[in-house]
Design a protein around this motif. Sequence first.
Motif, PDB file in Angstrom:
ATOM      1  N   GLN B  81       0.842  -1.192   0.000  1.00  8.08           N
ATOM      2  CA  GLN B  81       0.000   0.000   0.000  1.00  8.08           C
ATOM      3  C   GLN B  81       0.883   1.251   0.000  1.00  8.08           C
ATOM      4  O   GLN B  81       2.042   1.207   0.435  1.00  8.08           O
ATOM      5  CB  GLN B  81      -0.897   0.015   1.239  1.00  8.08           C
ATOM      6  N   ALA B  82       0.304   2.359  -0.428  1.00 13.27           N
ATOM      7  CA  ALA B  82       1.046   3.620  -0.460  1.00 13.27           C
ATOM      8  C   ALA B  82       1.579   3.976   0.928  1.00 13.27           C
ATOM      9  O   ALA B  82       2.669   4.539   1.064  1.00 13.27           O
ATOM     10  CB  ALA B  82       0.156   4.735  -0.989  1.00 13.27           C
ATOM     11  N   ALA B  83       0.820   3.622   1.950  1.00 13.00           N
ATOM     12  CA  ALA B  83       1.218   3.939   3.322  1.00 13.00           C
ATOM     13  C   ALA B  83       2.448   3.162   3.773  1.00 13.00           C
ATOM     14  O   ALA B  83       3.038   3.476   4.810  1.00 13.00           O
ATOM     15  CB  ALA B  83       0.068   3.644   4.284  1.00 13.00           C
ATOM     16  N   ASP B  84       2.848   2.139   2.987  1.00  8.02           N
ATOM     17  CA  ASP B  84       4.024   1.347   3.352  1.00  8.02           C
ATOM     18  C   ASP B  84       5.325   2.018   2.932  1.00  8.02           C
ATOM     19  O   ASP B  84       6.410   1.565   3.296  1.00  8.02           O
ATOM     20  CB  ASP B  84       3.952  -0.051   2.713  1.00  8.02           C
ATOM     21  N   GLU B  85       5.234   3.095   2.160  1.00  7.77           N
ATOM     22  CA  GLU B  85       6.442   3.804   1.739  1.00  7.77           C
ATOM     23  C   GLU B  85       7.165   4.362   2.959  1.00  7.77           C
ATOM     24  O   GLU B  85       6.598   5.113   3.758  1.00  7.77           O
ATOM     25  CB  GLU B  85       6.112   4.956   0.794  1.00  7.77           C
ATOM     26  N   ALA B  86       8.413   3.964   3.116  1.00  6.52           N
ATOM     27  CA  ALA B  86       9.217   4.352   4.282  1.00  6.52           C
ATOM     28  C   ALA B  86      10.592   3.719   4.142  1.00  6.52           C
ATOM     29  O   ALA B  86      10.848   2.971   3.192  1.00  6.52           O
ATOM     30  CB  ALA B  86       8.563   3.872   5.579  1.00  6.52           C
ATOM     31  N   ASP B  87      11.460   4.023   5.096  1.00  7.77           N
ATOM     32  CA  ASP B  87      12.721   3.314   5.211  1.00  7.77           C
ATOM     33  C   ASP B  87      12.542   2.187   6.224  1.00  7.77           C
ATOM     34  O   ASP B  87      11.899   2.369   7.263  1.00  7.77           O
ATOM     35  CB  ASP B  87      13.833   4.255   5.692  1.00  7.77           C
ATOM     36  N   TYR B  88      13.127   1.049   5.926  1.00  7.79           N
ATOM     37  CA  TYR B  88      13.022  -0.101   6.808  1.00  7.79           C
ATOM     38  C   TYR B  88      14.425  -0.545   7.220  1.00  7.79           C
ATOM     39  O   TYR B  88      15.320  -0.649   6.380  1.00  7.79           O
ATOM     40  CB  TYR B  88      12.292  -1.261   6.123  1.00  7.79           C
ATOM     41  N   TYR B  89      14.587  -0.792   8.524  1.00  6.50           N
ATOM     42  CA  TYR B  89      15.871  -1.208   9.065  1.00  6.50           C
ATOM     43  C   TYR B  89      15.716  -2.519   9.815  1.00  6.50           C
ATOM     44  O   TYR B  89      14.783  -2.686  10.601  1.00  6.50           O
ATOM     45  CB  TYR B  89      16.410  -0.167  10.047  1.00  6.50           C
ATOM     46  N   CYS B  90      16.663  -3.416   9.606  1.00  3.42           N
ATOM     47  CA  CYS B  90      16.720  -4.603  10.441  1.00  3.42           C
ATOM     48  C   CYS B  90      17.720  -4.349  11.570  1.00  3.42           C
ATOM     49  O   CYS B  90      18.497  -3.387  11.526  1.00  3.42           O
ATOM     50  CB  CYS B  90      17.139  -5.831   9.645  1.00  3.42           C
ATOM     51  N   SER B  91      17.677  -5.198  12.568  1.00  5.91           N
ATOM     52  CA  SER B  91      18.589  -5.080  13.686  1.00  5.91           C
ATOM     53  C   SER B  91      18.805  -6.464  14.276  1.00  5.91           C
ATOM     54  O   SER B  91      17.910  -7.313  14.225  1.00  5.91           O
ATOM     55  CB  SER B  91      18.009  -4.142  14.749  1.00  5.91           C
ATOM     56  N   SER B  92      19.972  -6.688  14.842  1.00 12.37           N
ATOM     57  CA  SER B  92      20.268  -7.972  15.461  1.00 12.37           C
ATOM     58  C   SER B  92      21.141  -7.800  16.695  1.00 12.37           C
ATOM     59  O   SER B  92      22.004  -6.913  16.743  1.00 12.37           O
ATOM     60  CB  SER B  92      20.981  -8.900  14.473  1.00 12.37           C
ATOM     61  N   TYR B  93      20.913  -8.648  17.667  1.00 11.38           N
ATOM     62  CA  TYR B  93      21.828  -8.778  18.793  1.00 11.38           C
ATOM     63  C   TYR B  93      23.080  -9.496  18.275  1.00 11.38           C
ATOM     64  O   TYR B  93      23.013 -10.289  17.325  1.00 11.38           O
ATOM     65  CB  TYR B  93      21.162  -9.588  19.893  1.00 11.38           C
ATOM     66  N   THR B  94      24.240  -9.206  18.876  1.00 11.85           N
ATOM     67  CA  THR B  94      25.483  -9.825  18.414  1.00 11.85           C
ATOM     68  C   THR B  94      26.176 -10.582  19.541  1.00 11.85           C
ATOM     69  O   THR B  94      25.881 -10.375  20.719  1.00 11.85           O
ATOM     70  CB  THR B  94      26.468  -8.781  17.856  1.00 11.85           C
ATOM     71  N   ASP B  95      27.140 -11.394  19.165  1.00 11.59           N
ATOM     72  CA  ASP B  95      27.820 -12.199  20.171  1.00 11.59           C
ATOM     73  C   ASP B  95      28.850 -11.423  20.989  1.00 11.59           C
ATOM     74  O   ASP B  95      29.514 -11.993  21.854  1.00 11.59           O
ATOM     75  CB  ASP B  95      28.456 -13.445  19.545  1.00 11.59           C
ATOM     76  N   THR B  96      28.986 -10.133  20.725  1.00 11.57           N
ATOM     77  CA  THR B  96      29.836  -9.283  21.567  1.00 11.57           C
ATOM     78  C   THR B  96      28.979  -8.414  22.473  1.00 11.57           C
ATOM     79  O   THR B  96      29.419  -7.351  22.934  1.00 11.57           O
ATOM     80  CB  THR B  96      30.752  -8.396  20.699  1.00 11.57           C
ATOM     81  N   ASN B  97      27.740  -8.828  22.713  1.00  7.87           N
ATOM     82  CA  ASN B  97      26.824  -8.087  23.585  1.00  7.87           C
ATOM     83  C   ASN B  97      26.598  -6.665  23.093  1.00  7.87           C
ATOM     84  O   ASN B  97      26.707  -5.702  23.851  1.00  7.87           O
ATOM     85  CB  ASN B  97      27.345  -8.033  25.020  1.00  7.87           C
ATOM     86  N   THR B  98      26.326  -6.568  21.812  1.00  8.73           N
ATOM     87  CA  THR B  98      26.018  -5.267  21.222  1.00  8.73           C
ATOM     88  C   THR B  98      24.815  -5.424  20.312  1.00  8.73           C
ATOM     89  O   THR B  98      24.279  -6.524  20.144  1.00  8.73           O
ATOM     90  CB  THR B  98      27.205  -4.701  20.420  1.00  8.73           C
ATOM     91  N   LEU B  99      24.414  -4.310  19.741  1.00  9.22           N
ATOM     92  CA  LEU B  99      23.299  -4.289  18.815  1.00  9.22           C
ATOM     93  C   LEU B  99      23.824  -3.738  17.497  1.00  9.22           C
ATOM     94  O   LEU B  99      24.665  -2.828  17.497  1.00  9.22           O
ATOM     95  CB  LEU B  99      22.215  -3.360  19.363  1.00  9.22           C
ATOM     96  N   VAL B 100      23.368  -4.287  16.392  1.00  2.73           N
ATOM     97  CA  VAL B 100      23.780  -3.745  15.101  1.00  2.73           C
ATOM     98  C   VAL B 100      22.541  -3.559  14.233  1.00  2.73           C
ATOM     99  O   VAL B 100      21.651  -4.411  14.214  1.00  2.73           O
ATOM    100  CB  VAL B 100      24.826  -4.646  14.415  1.00  2.73           C
ATOM    101  N   PHE B 101      22.494  -2.418  13.536  1.00  2.00           N
ATOM    102  CA  PHE B 101      21.403  -2.138  12.608  1.00  2.00           C
ATOM    103  C   PHE B 101      21.839  -2.453  11.185  1.00  2.00           C
ATOM    104  O   PHE B 101      23.041  -2.503  10.876  1.00  2.00           O
ATOM    105  CB  PHE B 101      20.992  -0.664  12.675  1.00  2.00           C
TER     106      PHE B 101
END
Lengths: 126, 110
Positions: B81-101
């Motif tokens: 839908q038109a309303a879905d237009e946006a930027d999308y980001y994934c993110s994950s926890y890492t094995d060094t106890n951090t977060l990455v986008f």
Amino acid sequence: EVQLVQSGAEVKKPGESLKISCKASGYGFPFYWIAWVRQVPGKGLEWMGVISPEDSSTRYNPSFEGHVSISVDNSITTAYLQWSSLQASDTAVYYCARLLVIFRYTSVYWRFLDSWGQGTLVTVSS
Amino acid sequence: QSALTQPASVSGSPGQSITVSCTGTSSDVGAYNYVSWYRVRPGNAPELMIHEVSNRPSGVSDRFSGSKSANTASLTISGLQAADEADYYCSSYTDTNTLVFGTGTQVTVL
């Protein structure tokens, strides 16, 4: 309803200090971690660091460690992001977000960011 | 700590389905099911769309779904839908106890 309300936009000069805030409401503040995320204009999201309000323990992205400081005041359910000396490259929108974690044995795993503040625009320019 | 790799842009016509990929490593996406997806509309704060690979928060349309295979996670938007237009980001926890986008994907509805 969970709400995170951030302080307003700031305009600063290089070398100045700054502390922005994130006021939480609608949930048990000490029991949920808070993360800070940066978005430079036209760029992506970057994780800066997290804090556990329960014991004020922090963990920083190595890219930001030593340049920013994260703290909380549980008495007013507010988290802070602070700089002692701003640089032009700090110009960005800063978001706070509630981070859900899970404890398994002796480890803690960061699950996801479920609620976000509205963002604070920080502009650093001479 | 390198950002997760996403395509810069994905587009589709209204009603179509699109998929946004998010490629990491065996130290982040491949290691944990703590992969989440966020939508960022211009001038707005990020919104959680998917957490822990495939879980939708209440209030998020069932047109959004997530999956993972090895080091790559995916977000699928069906019935675009038109309303879905946006930027999308994934993110994950890492094995060094951090977060990455992820690097972010601009979704355009043609």
